[in-house]
Design a protein around this motif. Structure first.
Motif, short mmCIF file in Angstrom:
data_model
loop_
_atom_site.label_atom_id
_atom_site.label_comp_id
_atom_site.label_asym_id
_atom_site.label_seq_id
_atom_site.Cartn_x
_atom_site.Cartn_y
_atom_site.Cartn_z
N ALA A 2 -18.64 -18.15 -25.14
CA ALA A 2 -18.68 -17.65 -23.76
C ALA A 2 -17.78 -18.46 -22.84
O ALA A 2 -17.03 -17.89 -22.02
CB ALA A 2 -20.12 -17.67 -23.25
N PHE A 3 -17.80 -19.79 -22.98
CA PHE A 3 -16.99 -20.63 -22.09
C PHE A 3 -15.54 -20.75 -22.55
O PHE A 3 -14.71 -21.31 -21.84
CB PHE A 3 -17.62 -22.02 -21.97
N GLY A 4 -15.25 -20.20 -23.73
CA GLY A 4 -13.86 -20.22 -24.21
C GLY A 4 -13.20 -18.86 -24.20
O GLY A 4 -12.18 -18.65 -24.85
N ARG A 5 -13.79 -17.94 -23.40
CA ARG A 5 -13.30 -16.56 -23.45
C ARG A 5 -11.85 -16.41 -22.99
O ARG A 5 -11.14 -15.51 -23.44
CB ARG A 5 -14.20 -15.63 -22.64
N LYS A 6 -11.36 -17.31 -22.13
CA LYS A 6 -9.96 -17.19 -21.68
C LYS A 6 -9.00 -17.45 -22.83
O LYS A 6 -7.87 -16.95 -22.83
CB LYS A 6 -9.70 -18.16 -20.53
N HIS A 7 -9.43 -18.22 -23.85
CA HIS A 7 -8.58 -18.49 -25.00
C HIS A 7 -8.65 -17.39 -26.05
O HIS A 7 -7.88 -17.39 -27.00
CB HIS A 7 -8.98 -19.82 -25.65
N THR A 14 -14.32 -8.38 -28.08
CA THR A 14 -14.72 -9.38 -29.08
C THR A 14 -15.71 -10.41 -28.52
O THR A 14 -16.75 -10.68 -29.12
CB THR A 14 -13.48 -10.09 -29.63
N VAL A 15 -15.40 -11.00 -27.38
CA VAL A 15 -16.22 -12.09 -26.85
C VAL A 15 -17.62 -11.62 -26.50
O VAL A 15 -18.62 -12.25 -26.90
CB VAL A 15 -15.54 -12.75 -25.63
N LYS A 16 -17.73 -10.53 -25.77
CA LYS A 16 -19.06 -10.02 -25.40
C LYS A 16 -19.87 -9.64 -26.63
O LYS A 16 -21.08 -9.92 -26.71
CB LYS A 16 -18.93 -8.80 -24.47
N SER A 17 -19.19 -9.03 -27.61
CA SER A 17 -19.88 -8.61 -28.83
C SER A 17 -20.38 -9.81 -29.62
O SER A 17 -21.52 -9.82 -30.11
CB SER A 17 -18.95 -7.76 -29.70
N MET A 18 -19.53 -10.83 -29.75
CA MET A 18 -19.94 -12.04 -30.48
C MET A 18 -21.11 -12.72 -29.79
O MET A 18 -22.07 -13.15 -30.44
CB MET A 18 -18.76 -12.99 -30.62
N LEU A 76 -9.66 -23.47 -32.40
CA LEU A 76 -10.64 -24.56 -32.38
C LEU A 76 -11.99 -24.05 -31.89
O LEU A 76 -13.04 -24.41 -32.45
CB LEU A 76 -10.15 -25.69 -31.47
N ARG A 77 -11.99 -23.20 -30.87
CA ARG A 77 -13.24 -22.63 -30.35
C ARG A 77 -13.96 -21.83 -31.43
O ARG A 77 -15.17 -21.95 -31.61
CB ARG A 77 -12.94 -21.71 -29.16
N LEU A 78 -13.21 -21.00 -32.15
CA LEU A 78 -13.81 -20.18 -33.19
C LEU A 78 -14.34 -21.05 -34.33
O LEU A 78 -15.40 -20.77 -34.90
CB LEU A 78 -12.80 -19.16 -33.72
N GLY A 79 -13.61 -22.12 -34.66
CA GLY A 79 -14.07 -23.04 -35.69
C GLY A 79 -15.37 -23.72 -35.30
O GLY A 79 -16.33 -23.78 -36.09
N LEU A 80 -15.45 -24.21 -34.05
CA LEU A 80 -16.67 -24.86 -33.57
C LEU A 80 -17.83 -23.87 -33.49
O LEU A 80 -18.98 -24.22 -33.79
CB LEU A 80 -16.42 -25.48 -32.18
N THR A 81 -17.51 -22.65 -33.08
CA THR A 81 -18.54 -21.61 -33.04
C THR A 81 -19.13 -21.39 -34.42
O THR A 81 -20.36 -21.36 -34.60
CB THR A 81 -17.95 -20.28 -32.52
#
Length: 396
Positions: free
Chosen positions: A382-387, A274-278, A215-220
């Motif tokens: 950034a705020f969804g990095r734990k997922h 992945t998260v930092k790079s994105m 869901l996070r990736l979709g919203l992103t």
């Protein structure tokens, strides 16, 4: 760079023939996106349409593509991968030819919706097919897929500019002819792929969005695509170039996108995660859009910014697509359909919103607004990095 190219060629040589057939078809499929860019101002002028009306060519295409993603799994699980791909290509052939034969902007917008239906059947199935049939793991398969997209997007504008300089109808007919080639290549060369044992439901992609990472990736992607299509659908109107000029600008953009998606994204992901790079790519893209918003009246700044944006977009596309394939415990095709459903809705809103803002307020507002949406996309990541923490482990 040469050594990296040789390594990819050595790995690529091991891929089965069917992968290269799908690769070729994917290139042609994505040429359809870039082919249209150089002719947007020409269509507006010759059909007496406003930029926001012309932008609906992108909106109808993306809206139908996104909604139809919900049925791609239903279709492919019943008729098989091969016939789903062929059906998608056939629809693109028919509706692109009809769009080229149209005499009103409303007709082209409608036929682009049919084109989007074919596109949805093709691209979702092509991604899962390449990932499922390729040798060397998911990450390498994604790079192949993104390379095909990059090549298609980069060559498309050049061809669109050449054909569009003859007539705005030329690129539409060009897509139709090229997809006929892809149709027969797949028909002859692609074997039947076994159907999944469990038939997909239309609700499967919706249910898959219950997984927070997906869901996070979709919203992103939803937010980021508003910025992406602001660049695609609005910048041609402020660069003050003819069809040839626009073709060359978007060729440069597409080449940057293709190169970074293949060579840069894997290295950045391996080094920074992945998260930092994105987040970094989204910030850089937002700053690029902001610069276009500040210096909208300076065509050279907009031209350079469009080309440079390809560097960040290519990298981010590979990062996010790879993450989607890893983030949820569902079938790859289902994950791809769920993610694409959400992101293409953003792609439908972005083009119309950008041109409407320009008509209502000023030429600067669309780019600034696009930058804000992209920054929101970065915050979602950034705020969804734990997922998303397990993505880097899963891709190795």
């Amino acid at each position: 760079m040469r050594q990296e190219t040789l390594e990819i060629q050595n790995q690529s040589a091991k891929q089965p023939l069917v992968i290269w057939v799908i690769f070729f078809a994917t290139i042609i499929s994505f040429m359809g996106l870039g082919l249209v860019d150089p002719i947007l101002p020409a269509i507006a002028k010759q059909l007496n349409a406003t930029p926001s009306q012309v932008s609906l060519l992108f909106s109808s295409y993306n809206l139908i593509t996104g909604v139809a993603m919900l049925i791609t799994g239903v279709v492919s699980s019943r008729v098989g991968v091969k016939w789903t791909l062929l059906t998608g290509i056939l629809l693109i052939i028919v509706f692109s030819a009809l769009a080229g034969s149209s005499n009103a902007i409303s007709q082209i917008v409608g036929f682009r919706g049919g084109w989007g239906l074919g596109n949805s059947l093709f691209i979702a199935t092509a991604l899962s097919a390449i990932v499922g049939l390729s040798i060397g793991g998911t990450a390498k398969a994604i790079i192949l897929y993104e390379a095909a997209i990059g090549l298609g997007i980069s060559v498309g504008p050049l061809l669109g500019g050449e054909l569009g300089s003859i007539s705005w109808r030329g690129p539409f007919y060009g897509v139709s002819v090229l997809m006929v080639i892809a149709f027969f290549a797949l028909l002859i060369k692609m074997p039947q792929v076994p159907k999944p044992k469990v038939k997909s439901s239309i609700l499967d992609p919706i249910k898959a969005l219950k997984y927070p990472g997906l869901l996070r990736l979709g919203l992103t992607a939803f937010l980021y695509n508003i910025g992406f299509f602001t660049l695609m659908a609005y910048s041609p109107f402020v660069m003050n170039l003819d069809e040839h000029g626009l073709g060359y600008v978007f060729l440069g953009w597409g080449l940057c996108l293709a190169i970074t998606s293949v060579f840069v994204a894997p290295k950045i992901q391996a080094r920074f995660g992945t998260v930092k790079s994105m987040c970094a790519m989204l910030i850089l893209f937002a700053l690029t859009l902001l610069s276009m918003g500040i210096w909208t009246d300076h065509a050279i700044v907009v031209i350079i910014a469009v080309i440079v944006a390809g560097l960040f977009l290519g990298t981010n596309n590979t990062l996010i697509t790879t993450a989607v394939m890893q983030v949820a415990p569902v079938e790859r095709a289902t994950a791809s359909a769920a993610y694409s459903f959400v992101r293409f809705i953003g792609g439908a809103i972005g083009p119309w919103l950008a041109n409407k803002l320009a008509e209502t307020y000023s030429p600067h507002v669309p780019f600034v607004t696009g930058a804000i949406f992209v920054l929101f996309a970065m915050l979602v990541v950034a705020f969804g990095r734990k997922h998303l923490a397990h993505v880097d482990t899963a891709s190795h």
